[in-house]
Write a protein that holds these residues in place. Structure first.
Motif, PDB file in Angstrom:
ATOM      1  N   VAL A   1       0.786  -1.239  -0.030  1.00 56.82           N
ATOM      2  CA  VAL A   1       0.045   0.069   0.001  1.00 56.82           C
ATOM      3  C   VAL A   1       0.833   1.545  -0.113  1.00 56.82           C
ATOM      4  CG1 VAL A   1      -1.752   1.428   1.338  1.00 56.82           C
ATOM      5  CG2 VAL A   1      -2.088  -1.246   1.262  1.00 56.82           C
ATOM      6  N   ASN A   2       0.341   2.300  -0.645  1.00 56.88           N
ATOM      7  CA  ASN A   2       1.037   3.587  -0.837  1.00 56.88           C
ATOM      8  C   ASN A   2       1.423   4.077   0.561  1.00 56.88           C
ATOM      9  OD1 ASN A   2       0.452   6.722  -0.575  1.00 56.88           O
ATOM     10  ND2 ASN A   2       1.127   6.459  -2.716  1.00 56.88           N
ATOM     11  N   VAL A   3       2.610   4.756   0.714  1.00 55.70           N
ATOM     12  CA  VAL A   3       3.099   4.969   2.107  1.00 55.70           C
ATOM     13  C   VAL A   3       2.238   6.069   2.715  1.00 55.70           C
ATOM     14  CG1 VAL A   3       4.437   7.123   1.253  1.00 55.70           C
ATOM     15  CG2 VAL A   3       4.913   6.196   3.492  1.00 55.70           C
ATOM     16  N   ALA A   4       1.534   7.219   1.926  1.00 50.59           N
ATOM     17  CA  ALA A   4       0.611   7.943   2.507  1.00 50.59           C
ATOM     18  C   ALA A   4      -0.656   7.380   2.825  1.00 50.59           C
ATOM     19  CB  ALA A   4       0.442   9.244   1.428  1.00 50.59           C
ATOM     20  N   VAL A   5      -1.298   6.527   2.052  1.00 53.03           N
ATOM     21  CA  VAL A   5      -2.534   5.600   2.328  1.00 53.03           C
ATOM     22  C   VAL A   5      -2.328   4.731   3.644  1.00 53.03           C
ATOM     23  CG1 VAL A   5      -3.961   4.078   1.575  1.00 53.03           C
ATOM     24  CG2 VAL A   5      -3.214   5.751  -0.125  1.00 53.03           C
TER      25      VAL A   5
ATOM     26  N   ILE B   1      -9.462  12.829   4.996  1.00 52.96           N
ATOM     27  CA  ILE B   1      -9.799  12.842   3.542  1.00 52.96           C
ATOM     28  C   ILE B   1      -8.832  13.732   2.784  1.00 52.96           C
ATOM     29  CG2 ILE B   1     -11.636  13.456   2.066  1.00 52.96           C
ATOM     30  CD1 ILE B   1     -13.615  12.846   4.404  1.00 52.96           C
ATOM     31  N   ASP B   2      -8.461  14.786   3.356  1.00 50.77           N
ATOM     32  CA  ASP B   2      -7.584  15.804   2.516  1.00 50.77           C
ATOM     33  C   ASP B   2      -6.396  15.222   2.262  1.00 50.77           C
ATOM     34  OD1 ASP B   2      -7.251  18.368   1.625  1.00 50.77           O
ATOM     35  OD2 ASP B   2      -5.625  18.319   2.799  1.00 50.77           O
ATOM     36  N   ALA B   3      -5.541  14.392   3.176  1.00 53.55           N
ATOM     37  CA  ALA B   3      -4.292  13.720   2.805  1.00 53.55           C
ATOM     38  C   ALA B   3      -4.410  12.604   1.699  1.00 53.55           C
ATOM     39  CB  ALA B   3      -3.916  13.296   4.221  1.00 53.55           C
ATOM     40  N   LEU B   4      -5.618  11.858   1.808  1.00 54.41           N
ATOM     41  CA  LEU B   4      -5.678  11.018   0.668  1.00 54.41           C
ATOM     42  C   LEU B   4      -5.952  11.658  -0.559  1.00 54.41           C
ATOM     43  CD1 LEU B   4      -8.068   8.562   2.640  1.00 54.41           C
ATOM     44  CD2 LEU B   4      -5.762   8.016   2.091  1.00 54.41           C
ATOM     45  N   SER B   5      -6.917  12.635  -0.328  1.00 59.21           N
ATOM     46  CA  SER B   5      -6.936  13.432  -1.904  1.00 59.21           C
ATOM     47  C   SER B   5      -5.695  13.771  -2.712  1.00 59.21           C
ATOM     48  CB  SER B   5      -7.858  14.703  -1.622  1.00 59.21           C
ATOM     49  OG  SER B   5      -8.317  15.034  -2.716  1.00 59.21           O
ATOM     50  N   GLN B   6      -4.627  13.926  -1.591  1.00 59.80           N
ATOM     51  CA  GLN B   6      -3.443  14.553  -2.197  1.00 59.80           C
ATOM     52  C   GLN B   6      -2.511  13.538  -2.915  1.00 59.80           C
ATOM     53  OE1 GLN B   6      -1.129  17.215   0.336  1.00 59.80           O
ATOM     54  NE2 GLN B   6      -2.970  17.599   1.640  1.00 59.80           N
ATOM     55  N   VAL B   7      -2.919  12.172  -2.674  1.00 56.32           N
ATOM     56  CA  VAL B   7      -2.001  11.142  -3.553  1.00 56.32           C
ATOM     57  C   VAL B   7      -2.915  10.474  -4.209  1.00 56.32           C
ATOM     58  CG1 VAL B   7      -0.601  11.139  -1.469  1.00 56.32           C
ATOM     59  CG2 VAL B   7      -2.676   9.647  -1.430  1.00 56.32           C
ATOM     60  N   THR B   8      -4.517  10.632  -4.223  1.00 55.28           N
ATOM     61  CA  THR B   8      -5.256   9.830  -5.170  1.00 55.28           C
ATOM     62  C   THR B   8      -5.532  10.393  -6.249  1.00 55.28           C
ATOM     63  OG1 THR B   8      -6.540   8.920  -3.139  1.00 55.28           O
ATOM     64  CG2 THR B   8      -7.490   8.621  -5.255  1.00 55.28           C
ATOM     65  N   PRO B   9      -5.007   9.887  -7.427  1.00 50.70           N
ATOM     66  CA  PRO B   9      -5.218  10.310  -8.885  1.00 50.70           C
ATOM     67  C   PRO B   9      -7.002  10.337  -9.167  1.00 50.70           C
ATOM     68  CG  PRO B   9      -4.437   8.079  -9.076  1.00 50.70           C
ATOM     69  CD  PRO B   9      -4.575   8.459  -7.603  1.00 50.70           C
TER      70      PRO B   9
ATOM     71  N   ARG C   1     -10.735  18.521  -1.434  1.00 55.25           N
ATOM     72  CA  ARG C   1      -9.961  19.302  -0.726  1.00 55.25           C
ATOM     73  C   ARG C   1     -10.545  20.109   0.534  1.00 55.25           C
ATOM     74  NH1 ARG C   1      -4.913  21.068  -2.527  1.00 55.25           N
ATOM     75  NH2 ARG C   1      -4.758  21.078  -0.239  1.00 55.25           N
ATOM     76  N   VAL C   2      -9.831  20.298   1.567  1.00 57.75           N
ATOM     77  CA  VAL C   2     -10.386  20.700   2.660  1.00 57.75           C
ATOM     78  C   VAL C   2      -9.663  22.267   2.800  1.00 57.75           C
ATOM     79  CG1 VAL C   2     -10.254  20.945   5.338  1.00 57.75           C
ATOM     80  CG2 VAL C   2     -10.620  18.959   3.924  1.00 57.75           C
ATOM     81  N   LEU C   3     -10.461  23.365   2.900  1.00 57.12           N
ATOM     82  CA  LEU C   3     -10.042  24.689   3.198  1.00 57.12           C
ATOM     83  C   LEU C   3      -9.882  24.967   4.541  1.00 57.12           C
ATOM     84  CD1 LEU C   3     -11.816  26.409   0.197  1.00 57.12           C
ATOM     85  CD2 LEU C   3      -9.676  25.115   0.107  1.00 57.12           C
TER      86      LEU C   3
END
Length: 631
Positions: A22-26, A350-358, A451-453
Motif C-alpha cells: 500500500v502507498n506510504v501516504a495511504v 480525506i484531504d491527505a488521501l486526496s493529495q495522493v489519489t489520482p 480538498r479541505v480549506l
C-alpha cells in the motif's frame, strides 16, 4: 500517477499486519485512523460481542419466550413457520426504502418476494422487517421539504434499528440507493453489526437527454432565454424512467462506495433495472446471504457487518470517492458511518488521501459522461483494479464475498454462464473510453477531487475536480446573503457585475437542516461564462452537483453556532485558494472580534419542519458527521 516506493512497515493497526504493497501516504492515514480510534473501536466491538452472545442464546431458544416467538412467526407462511421452528433455519430481515417517488427505488417493489423465494431454495426464511422513509432531493430542491433532507438520514438509521430490533434475524438485506438513504441504512445496520448484511441496489435508468444539453437549458432558463415549458421538457427527457438519475451525484457515489467496501455483490452498482442481470444479482445476493447467515450461526469469526468495516475498508471507500470526483455529501456521511463503527475519520484524513489519489474519471458534473458510459468503459472493476495495483486501496479486507477484493476487479459478464448464473471475467486491460475513465498511470489529475480549506472563517470542503485551474484561486469582495432565493433575486437584478465571493450563511444543520443549494448552480455558472470570477462560500450543501463554480461548503462552525460567516459584511475581501487550501477573510482580528454577529433567522415551520426542532438543537458539526448520534 506513479505509486510511491514501498513504505517502511507502519505500526500494526487494529486489524492486524499492514499490507506493505500500500502507498506510504495511504498506509499512514490508515494507521492514524486505527490509532486514534482504539478506545472507541474497542467499545464498539465489545458491544458486538455482547449482542452475538445474546444471539447465540436466542438460537438455542433460551432467550425469546414462546410468546415472543409466536408473535414474530404468526404471519409466516406455514412452510416457513415449520422450518424456523423445527430446524431452525436462518431468518433474514429485509429492510427496504422502496417507494414510488424515487425512480431509483421504484424497481424494489418486487424485490422482497424475489428474495424470499430465493432464500427458501437455500434453506432460509425471510421477512420484510420494515420500510424506512426515503425522500427525493431532486423533488425537494429549493422547497421547504429540503430542510428535512439531511436529517432524514438519521431518521432512516433509527427506522432501520426499529426494523431489526425484534431480535429474530440472523442477517439483513438492505434495499436502498439514493442520497441519505444508503448512509442511513448503513448507520442503522451498524447498530446490529454482529449480523451479516448485504446491500441490494436497483441500478441507473437508461441514458436520456445528455447532461451537457440539460445543463445548457438550465443556464438559458436562468437568463430568461428559455421558457418554463422547455425547461420542463428537458428535465423530463433527462429523468425519464425507473432507476437512479444517471449523473454522478450522491446516489451513484453511494453505489460505487458500497462496492469499494465490499458490501454488495461485485458489479452490482450500475446494472440497469431492466437488464436481465439485475434480477440475477438480486437472487445471487439472497443466495450469498443464506451462506453468510449460516456461517454466522456456526460461529465464524468476523461474521458481522461491524467487524467487516475496519479502518482499511473506510479508506478504500474514501479513495474510491476521491478517484472518481464523487459527492461532497460523503465528507459528512462517511465520517458519521466511521463513528458508528467505532472509528474517528476526519476531514484531514480525506484531504491527505486526496493529495495522493489520482482522479481517474470525468463524469457529470465533472465532465459530460454519465454512469452508464462509465460502466461501458470498464466501470468499477477497471477502477478498483487500477487503484489496487497502484497501492491506493487495501486488498486484504473482508467483503460479503469473503476475504480480499479480487472478485471486485472482475467484470460482470454480459451473459450468464451455462447454468444461468452470473458470470465474471477479467476487467479490460484498457479503458473503453479514455475521455471518461483512465488508468492510474495516466490520470486526469494527480490529485483527487476534494480538498479541505481552513482559515479564519473556519473549515470547509471544496470539490475541485470540475473547477478550472484559473478559477481555483479568487480574492474578491463578499456579497452576503441569508438564503439562496436572495442570491437568485440579486442575479436577476444584475447586481453581479464584478468578481465576487457569494456568501450564503445560516444554511447549516443547526440553522435550517443544511439544505442543498442547487438552484444557485445555473446562475453562478452564467457569471463564469460572462468572464466574472465568482465563488460560493456557505455553511450549506451543494452535494454531488458541485461543479465548475468553486464552492466552499459545509463551513464549520456554521453561522448559527457563532462561526465566522456570521460576522462577514458586504464588501469584505475574501480569498478562496484551492491550491493552498485556505479560506480567509481579510479583516483584522480585533475588528472582526468587535463586530456583533448577525442574528440567526427564526426557524421556519410548516411542511414538517417544526417536527425536527430536536434535531436542529442537538446536531453535531458537519466535520464530525452532522448527526444527532455522534460527537
Amino acid at each position: 500517477m506513479t505509486s510511491e516506493p514501498r513504505p517502511p512497515a507502519p505500526p500494526i493497526a487494529s486489524s492486524g499486519t499492514p499490507d506493505l504493497r500500500v502507498n506510504v501516504a495511504v498506509a499512514r492515514v490508515t494507521t492514524a485512523i486505527a490509532t486514534r480510534s482504539q478506545a472507541r473501536r474497542a467499545t464498539y466491538l465489545e458491544k458486538l460481542a455482547s449482542q452475538r452472545q445474546h444471539r447465540a442464546e436466542r438460537l438455542a431458544r433460551q432467550r425469546l419466550s414462546a410468546a415472543n416467538l409466536a408473535h414474530g412467526y404468526a404471519a409466516l407462511p406455514s412452510g416457513d413457520k415449520l422450518r424456523v421452528v423445527s430446524e431452525p433455519v436462518p431468518m433474514i430481515g429485509i429492510v427496504s426504502a422502496y417507494n414510488d417517488v424515487l425512480s431509483a427505488h421504484q424497481p424494489m417493489a418486487e424485490y422482497p418476494a424475489v428474495i424470499k423465494g430465493e432464500l427458501r431454495r437455500h434453506a432460509a426464511v425471510a421477512q420484510f422487517a420494515g420500510g424506512v422513509p426515503a425522500m427525493c432531493d431532486g423533488v425537494t430542491q429549493g422547497q421547504p421539504g429540503m430542510e428535512l433532507s439531511l436529517f432524514s438520514r438519521d431518521v432512516i438509521a433509527m427506522s432501520t434499528a426499529v426494523a431489526l430490533s425484534h431480535d429474530l434475524y440472523d442477517g439483513a438485506m438492505l434495499l436502498g440507493v439514493c442520497d441519505k438513504i444508503v448512509p442511513g441504512l448503513l448507520l442503522g445496520a451498524l447498530s446490529f453489526g454482529h449480523l451479516p448484511a448485504i446491500f441490494v441496489p436497483a441500478g441507473p435508468m437508461p441514458s436520456g437527454l445528455s447532461n451537457k444539453e440539460k445543463a445548457s437549458v438550465r443556464k438559458q432558463h436562468a437568463q430568461g432565454k428559455v421558457p418554463a415549458r422547455a425547461l420542463l421538457e428537458a428535465e423530463m427527457a433527462a429523468y425519464h424512467s425507473e432507476g437512479t438519475c444517471t449523473f454522478y451525484g450522491t446516489a451513484n457515489s453511494n453505489q460505487l462506495l458500497l462496492e469499494a467496501m465490499g458490501l454488495m455483490l461485485p458489479g452490482a452498482a450500475f446494472v440497469q433495472p431492466n437488464d436481465s442481470r439485475r434480477a440475477q444479482l438480486t437472487r445471487a445476493a439472497a443466495t450469498r446471504m443464506a451462506a453468510l447467515a449460516k456461517q454466522a450461526q456456526a460461529g465464524r469469526e468476523k461474521a458481522g457487518l461491524g467487524e467487516w468495516i475496519d479502518e482499511r475498508v473506510l479508506v478504500n471507500a474514501i479513495v474510491a470517492l476521491l478517484a472518481t470526483g464523487g459527492s461532497t455529501n460523503h465528507t459528512m456521511h462517511w465520517v458519521a458511518i466511521a463513528r458508528a463503527a467505532g472509528f474517528e475519520l476526519t476531514w484531514q484524513d480525506i484531504d491527505a488521501l486526496s493529495q495522493v489519489t489520482p482522479l481517474l474519471t470525468r463524469l457529470y458534473p465533472n465532465g459530460d459522461a454519465n454512469v452508464n458510459d462509465f460502466d461501458r468503459a470498464g466501470g468499477t472493476a477497471f477502477l478498483f483494479r487500477e487503484l489496487l495495483a497502484a497501492g491506493l486501496m487495501h486488498d486484504d479486507v473482508e467483503t460479503v464475498m469473503g476475504r480480499g477484493m479480487a472478485l471486485y476487479t472482475q467484470a460482470l459478464a454480459a451473459k450468464a454462464d451455462a447454468a444461468g448464473a452470473l458470470a465474471y471475467q477479467p476487467a479490460p486491460t484498457q479503458s473503453g473510453d479514455a475521455s471518461l475513465l483512465r488508468p492510474a498511470s495516466a490520470p486526469f489529475s494527480a490529485e483527487g477531487g476534494l480538498r479541505v480549506l481552513a482559515g479564519n472563517l473556519g473549515e470547509a470542503v471544496i470539490k475541485v475536480s470540475a473547477v478550472a485551474p484559473e478559477h481555483r484561486v479568487i480574492t474578491a469582495p463578499a456579497h452576503v446573503f441569508d438564503s439562496q432565493a436572495d442570491v437568485i433575486a440579486a442575479f436577476k437584478a444584475n447586481r453581479f457585475e464584478r468578481d465576487a465571493v457569494v456568501i450564503v450563511r445560516f444554511q447549516g444543520p443547526r440553522a435550517c437542516g443544511m439544505p442543498e443549494l442547487h438552484q444557485l448552480t445555473p446562475a453562478l455558472s452564467v457569471l463564469l461564462d460572462r468572464g466574472i470570477k465568482v465563488a460560493l462560500v456557505t455553511d450549506g450543501r451543494m452535494s454531488g452537483a458541485s461543479g465548475r463554480v468553486p464552492a466552499a461548503i459545509h463551513v464549520t462552525p456554521e453561522a448559527a453556532a457563532g462561526g465566522g460567516l456570521a460576522r462577514v459584511q458586504d464588501g469584505d475581501v475574501v480569498t478562496l485558494d484551492c491550491d493552498r487550501g485556505t479560506l480567509r477573510l481579510h479583516v483584522d482580528a480585533d475588528v472582526l472580534a468587535g463586530r456583533n454577529p448577525a442574528a440567526t433567522p427564526a426557524a421556519e415551520s410548516g411542511w414538517g419542519r417544526e417536527l425536527f426542532t430536536v434535531f436542529r438543537d442537538n446536531v453535531a458539526d458537519a466535520n464530525v458527521g452532522a448527526s444527532v448520534f455522534f460527537r
